[in-house]
Design a protein around this motif. Structure first.
Motif, PDB file in Angstrom:
ATOM      1  N   THR A 116      63.304  52.997  69.897  1.00 42.11           N
ATOM      2  CA  THR A 116      63.736  53.943  70.928  1.00 42.11           C
ATOM      3  C   THR A 116      62.633  54.955  71.226  1.00 42.11           C
ATOM      4  O   THR A 116      61.695  55.138  70.439  1.00 42.11           O
ATOM      5  N   GLU A 117      62.767  55.636  72.346  1.00 41.59           N
ATOM      6  CA  GLU A 117      61.801  56.670  72.701  1.00 41.59           C
ATOM      7  C   GLU A 117      61.791  57.796  71.671  1.00 41.59           C
ATOM      8  O   GLU A 117      60.728  58.313  71.308  1.00 41.59           O
ATOM      9  N   ASP A 118      62.968  58.170  71.185  1.00 41.08           N
ATOM     10  CA  ASP A 118      63.037  59.229  70.175  1.00 41.08           C
ATOM     11  C   ASP A 118      62.307  58.831  68.899  1.00 41.08           C
ATOM     12  O   ASP A 118      61.631  59.661  68.270  1.00 41.08           O
ATOM     13  N   GLU A 119      62.446  57.568  68.498  1.00 43.69           N
ATOM     14  CA  GLU A 119      61.752  57.106  67.297  1.00 43.69           C
ATOM     15  C   GLU A 119      60.240  57.138  67.495  1.00 43.69           C
ATOM     16  O   GLU A 119      59.485  57.562  66.608  1.00 43.69           O
ATOM     17  N   LEU A 120      59.800  56.697  68.668  1.00 41.05           N
ATOM     18  CA  LEU A 120      58.363  56.713  68.960  1.00 41.05           C
ATOM     19  C   LEU A 120      57.830  58.141  68.973  1.00 41.05           C
ATOM     20  O   LEU A 120      56.755  58.422  68.425  1.00 41.05           O
ATOM     21  N   ASP A 121      58.588  59.051  69.569  1.00 43.66           N
ATOM     22  CA  ASP A 121      58.188  60.456  69.572  1.00 43.66           C
ATOM     23  C   ASP A 121      58.108  61.012  68.156  1.00 43.66           C
ATOM     24  O   ASP A 121      57.241  61.833  67.849  1.00 43.66           O
ATOM     25  N   GLY A 122      59.014  60.566  67.293  1.00 44.55           N
ATOM     26  CA  GLY A 122      58.999  61.022  65.909  1.00 44.55           C
ATOM     27  C   GLY A 122      57.739  60.606  65.178  1.00 44.55           C
ATOM     28  O   GLY A 122      57.114  61.410  64.464  1.00 44.55           O
ATOM     29  N   TYR A 123      57.342  59.359  65.346  1.00 49.61           N
ATOM     30  CA  TYR A 123      56.109  58.882  64.722  1.00 49.61           C
ATOM     31  C   TYR A 123      54.902  59.647  65.261  1.00 49.61           C
ATOM     32  O   TYR A 123      54.024  60.077  64.510  1.00 49.61           O
ATOM     33  N   TYR A 124      54.862  59.799  66.581  1.00 44.91           N
ATOM     34  CA  TYR A 124      53.733  60.503  67.188  1.00 44.91           C
ATOM     35  C   TYR A 124      53.684  61.947  66.703  1.00 44.91           C
ATOM     36  O   TYR A 124      52.628  62.451  66.333  1.00 44.91           O
ATOM     37  N   GLY A 125      54.838  62.609  66.680  1.00 44.01           N
ATOM     38  CA  GLY A 125      54.875  64.016  66.314  1.00 44.01           C
ATOM     39  C   GLY A 125      54.385  64.270  64.906  1.00 44.01           C
ATOM     40  O   GLY A 125      53.560  65.159  64.657  1.00 44.01           O
ATOM     41  N   THR A 126      54.887  63.491  63.953  1.00 47.31           N
ATOM     42  CA  THR A 126      54.532  63.724  62.553  1.00 47.31           C
ATOM     43  C   THR A 126      53.134  63.217  62.232  1.00 47.31           C
ATOM     44  O   THR A 126      52.281  63.956  61.715  1.00 47.31           O
ATOM     45  N   THR A 127      52.881  61.965  62.542  1.00 48.84           N
ATOM     46  CA  THR A 127      51.639  61.332  62.099  1.00 48.84           C
ATOM     47  C   THR A 127      50.435  61.760  62.920  1.00 48.84           C
ATOM     48  O   THR A 127      49.376  62.094  62.356  1.00 48.84           O
ATOM     49  N   VAL A 128      50.566  61.760  64.237  1.00 46.16           N
ATOM     50  CA  VAL A 128      49.414  62.056  65.091  1.00 46.16           C
ATOM     51  C   VAL A 128      49.288  63.560  65.333  1.00 46.16           C
ATOM     52  O   VAL A 128      48.307  64.190  64.945  1.00 46.16           O
ATOM     53  N   LYS A 129      50.289  64.129  65.987  1.00 49.58           N
ATOM     54  CA  LYS A 129      50.218  65.551  66.309  1.00 49.58           C
ATOM     55  C   LYS A 129      50.144  66.409  65.045  1.00 49.58           C
ATOM     56  O   LYS A 129      49.373  67.367  64.976  1.00 49.58           O
ATOM     57  N   GLY A 130      50.941  66.055  64.034  1.00 44.64           N
ATOM     58  CA  GLY A 130      50.933  66.832  62.804  1.00 44.64           C
ATOM     59  C   GLY A 130      49.572  66.842  62.135  1.00 44.64           C
ATOM     60  O   GLY A 130      49.069  67.894  61.733  1.00 44.64           O
ATOM     61  N   SER A 131      48.948  65.666  62.009  1.00 40.15           N
ATOM     62  CA  SER A 131      47.628  65.590  61.386  1.00 40.15           C
ATOM     63  C   SER A 131      46.585  66.319  62.222  1.00 40.15           C
ATOM     64  O   SER A 131      45.715  67.034  61.692  1.00 40.15           O
ATOM     65  N   PHE A 132      46.659  66.141  63.526  1.00 38.38           N
ATOM     66  CA  PHE A 132      45.708  66.747  64.445  1.00 38.38           C
ATOM     67  C   PHE A 132      45.775  68.274  64.362  1.00 38.38           C
ATOM     68  O   PHE A 132      44.762  68.960  64.163  1.00 38.38           O
ATOM     69  N   MET A 133      46.990  68.813  64.498  1.00 41.99           N
ATOM     70  CA  MET A 133      47.152  70.258  64.554  1.00 41.99           C
ATOM     71  C   MET A 133      46.882  70.932  63.202  1.00 41.99           C
ATOM     72  O   MET A 133      46.353  72.046  63.149  1.00 41.99           O
ATOM     73  N   THR A 134      47.236  70.267  62.125  1.00 42.11           N
ATOM     74  CA  THR A 134      46.969  70.841  60.811  1.00 42.11           C
ATOM     75  C   THR A 134      45.470  70.875  60.542  1.00 42.11           C
ATOM     76  O   THR A 134      44.947  71.853  59.992  1.00 42.11           O
ATOM     77  N   ALA A 135      44.768  69.824  60.942  1.00 40.59           N
ATOM     78  CA  ALA A 135      43.313  69.829  60.802  1.00 40.59           C
ATOM     79  C   ALA A 135      42.702  70.954  61.640  1.00 40.59           C
ATOM     80  O   ALA A 135      41.777  71.652  61.187  1.00 40.59           O
ATOM     81  N   GLN A 136      43.214  71.152  62.846  1.00 36.63           N
ATOM     82  CA  GLN A 136      42.715  72.249  63.667  1.00 36.63           C
ATOM     83  C   GLN A 136      42.902  73.601  62.968  1.00 36.63           C
ATOM     84  O   GLN A 136      42.063  74.492  63.067  1.00 36.63           O
ATOM     85  N   ALA A 137      44.020  73.736  62.266  1.00 32.08           N
ATOM     86  CA  ALA A 137      44.317  75.006  61.603  1.00 32.08           C
ATOM     87  C   ALA A 137      43.382  75.293  60.436  1.00 32.08           C
ATOM     88  O   ALA A 137      43.043  76.450  60.182  1.00 32.08           O
ATOM     89  N   VAL A 138      42.969  74.257  59.706  1.00 33.68           N
ATOM     90  CA  VAL A 138      42.212  74.504  58.468  1.00 33.68           C
ATOM     91  C   VAL A 138      40.702  74.349  58.611  1.00 33.68           C
ATOM     92  O   VAL A 138      39.954  74.905  57.805  1.00 33.68           O
ATOM     93  N   ILE A 139      40.237  73.613  59.601  1.00 30.19           N
ATOM     94  CA  ILE A 139      38.796  73.371  59.717  1.00 30.19           C
ATOM     95  C   ILE A 139      37.991  74.659  59.856  1.00 30.19           C
ATOM     96  O   ILE A 139      36.921  74.786  59.232  1.00 30.19           O
ATOM     97  N   PRO A 140      38.432  75.662  60.620  1.00 27.68           N
ATOM     98  CA  PRO A 140      37.631  76.888  60.678  1.00 27.68           C
ATOM     99  C   PRO A 140      37.390  77.526  59.302  1.00 27.68           C
ATOM    100  O   PRO A 140      36.286  78.031  59.036  1.00 27.68           O
TER     101      PRO A 140
END
Length: 252
Positions: free
Chosen positions: A101-125
């Motif tokens: 489902t679209e909700d399931e796909l959004d869940g994977y994207y949110g946690t795995t992709v967006k979560g990793s991306f945004m957390t890296a942005q937060a700590v790299i500085p």
């Protein structure tokens, strides 16, 4: 191995993330552990009272940028540094492509992709300011080697993005002495698989590996410790397949 590093670990309330966090505190690291469940984080702390001074918790959904910011602030306030980020949060639920489902796909994207991306942005500085650091993304062997018996296109598209993120961050931040790598497991004997299938089917999956056995949590922990230690000083941009030989080729 003994380490005095400060490590942020997402998805650390159970399974692989919890095992990595446990190994790190026992090795002397300071850890900031994240999960959505406060109760599970509290249970981790309660089970490690002897290491209480080395542990901080941040409850929150990693797909929300404020969670990554809270992890950064907690690590710096408590321990004064961020040496390692382990992007572990994620899930794996085999499901036929046409049923996703679209909700399931959004869940994977949110946690795995967006979560990793945004957390890296937060700590790299913070890593830049202190002269370096290490990011370890927990990916998946199934990105490169899908199998018919466990269709998982939705989760693996997200994990594949994480593999790509690893290479791009490794190149962009090499000048800052920030190393970025992926550990890509095959079937690791964790509670996740116990929830997904019975022991008989799990043993069938073990037979997919040329080594004809399941991976163990210790196999992943060993690579984490290697990458954050001196053994990983000249390693970046790599996807390390801890997969019992699957990526080498078929043994059928």
């Amino acid at each position: 191995m003994h380490t005095n590093k400060t490590v942020i670990i997402t998805g650390a309330s159970s399974g692989m993330g919890k095992a990595i966090a446990q190994a790190l505190v026992e090795a002397g690291a300071n850890v900031v552990v994240n999960a959505r469940s406060q109760a599970k984080l509290d249970a981790f702390v309660a089970g490690n009272q002897v290491y209480a001074d080395q542990i901080r918790t941040v409850v929150g959904d990693i797909s929300q940028p404020l969670t990554g910011k809270a992890l950064q602030e907690t690590a710096l306030d408590a321990f004064g540094a961020i040496d390692v980020l382990i992007n572990n949060a994620g899930t794996f639920v085999p499901k036929p492509f046409l049923d996703v489902t679209e909700d399931e796909l959004d869940g994977y994207y949110g946690t795995t992709v967006k979560g990793s991306f945004m957390t890296a942005q937060a700590v790299i500085p913070a890593m830049q300011n202190q002269g370096g650091g290490s990011i370890i993304n927990i990916g998946s062997m199934w990105v490169e080697n899908p199998i018919e018996v466990t269709p998982a296109a939705a989760s693996q598209v997200a994990k594949g993005a994480m593999h790509t993120l690893t290479r791009h961050l490794a190149i962009e931040f090499a000048k800052d002495n920030i190393r970025v790598n992926t550990i890509a497991p095959a079937v690791i004997d964790t509670p996740l698989y116990d929830q997904l299938m019975d022991k008989e089917k799990l043993q069938q999956l073990a037979g997919l590996h040329p080594l004809r056995k399941l991976g163990q949590l210790e196999d992943i922990i060993a690579w984490v410790l290697h990458l954050i230690g001196t053994g990983g000083n000249f390693v970046t941009g790599q996807t390390l397949f801890v997969d019992g030989g699957i990526t080498a080729g078929s043994h059928a």
